[in-house]
Design an enzyme around this catalytic site. Structure first.
Site, PDB file in Angstrom:
ATOM      1  N   VAL A  77     118.864  -5.303  26.189  1.00 26.19           N
ATOM      2  CA  VAL A  77     119.449  -4.296  25.311  1.00 26.19           C
ATOM      3  C   VAL A  77     119.052  -2.937  25.863  1.00 26.19           C
ATOM      4  CG1 VAL A  77     119.637  -5.670  23.197  1.00 26.19           C
ATOM      5  CG2 VAL A  77     117.491  -4.542  23.715  1.00 26.19           C
ATOM      6  N   SER A  78     119.909  -1.945  25.652  1.00 22.51           N
ATOM      7  CA  SER A  78     119.703  -0.653  26.303  1.00 22.51           C
ATOM      8  C   SER A  78     118.569   0.159  25.717  1.00 22.51           C
ATOM      9  CB  SER A  78     120.985   0.167  26.255  1.00 22.51           C
ATOM     10  OG  SER A  78     122.006  -0.520  26.948  1.00 22.51           O
TER      11      SER A  78
END
Length: 198
Positions: free
Chosen positions: A8-9
């Site tokens: 996930v960023s």
């Protein structure tokens, strides 16, 4: 062995969708590796740990190609490392054509390589578009007068007096800054801002 990789960023993004997809593929929790980092490169601790563990014949699941990364050349290179150097298989869950267990003949390899090139191009293109939209949003906000960063701290009560004494060469910059309880660089920057308002 079966492994899964999640990315996930940022820390506030939710990885549940990826975890559920890996669970449905039978990837045990202890074999799931997750990084909360941008996909711009592969300098990610959990990804590196995963790659070190992979052995020939292992299977790696990822939900989508952009979870692997968002840099076109890097995705291609990592795919090569995982499949050729490590000898592992990869399955991209939401793109069945990207499953190296299927079609190991010349035609299957050609199709998988073609799909990989297209999807990794799309992933990088999306990353560039995200940056472009962010830059445009920031520019538009600045044009509306939105200020970014920390608001400047209020100047100490004696700033005006110390500023005048410094500009009149009665005291040094260092002395003025110390009298105001500020680092010299901060005092100087505040002085420049202050002079624009008078």
């Amino acid at each position: 062995m079966v492994y899964g990789y999640i990315r996930v960023s940022s820390t506030d993004q939710n990885e549940d969708r990826q975890r559920i997809a890996l669970f449905e593929k039978g990837v045990p929790p202890q074999n799931q590796y997750m990084d909360k980092q941008s996909g711009k490169d592969f300098n990610r601790p959990q990804y590196k740990k995963l790659v070190r563990r992979l052995k020939p014949g292992d299977l790696l699941y990822i939900l989508s190609i952009d979870r692997l990364g968002r840099d076109y050349a890097e995705i291609q290179e990592q795919w090569r490392v995982l499949t050729r150097e490590k000898g592992a298989d990869i399955c991209v869950i939401d793109m069945p054509l990207l499953d190296t267990r299927n079609g190991k003949d010349l035609m299957g390899t050609f199709i998988a390589d073609l799909v990989l090139q297209i999807l990794s191009f799309v992933a990088q293109n999306e990353r560039e578009n995200i940056h472009k939209r962010q830059a445009e949003g920031i520019a538009a906000a600045k044009a509306r007068g939105v200020r970014f960063g920390r608001p400047p701290r209020p100047l100490p009560d004696n700033f005006d007096r110390m500023h005048h004494a410094w500009r009149s060469k009665k005291i040094t910059l260092q002395q003025a800054a110390e009298a105001c309880g500020m680092p010299a660089g901060t005092f100087y920057s505040a002085a420049v801002r202050f002079e624009k308002t008078i």
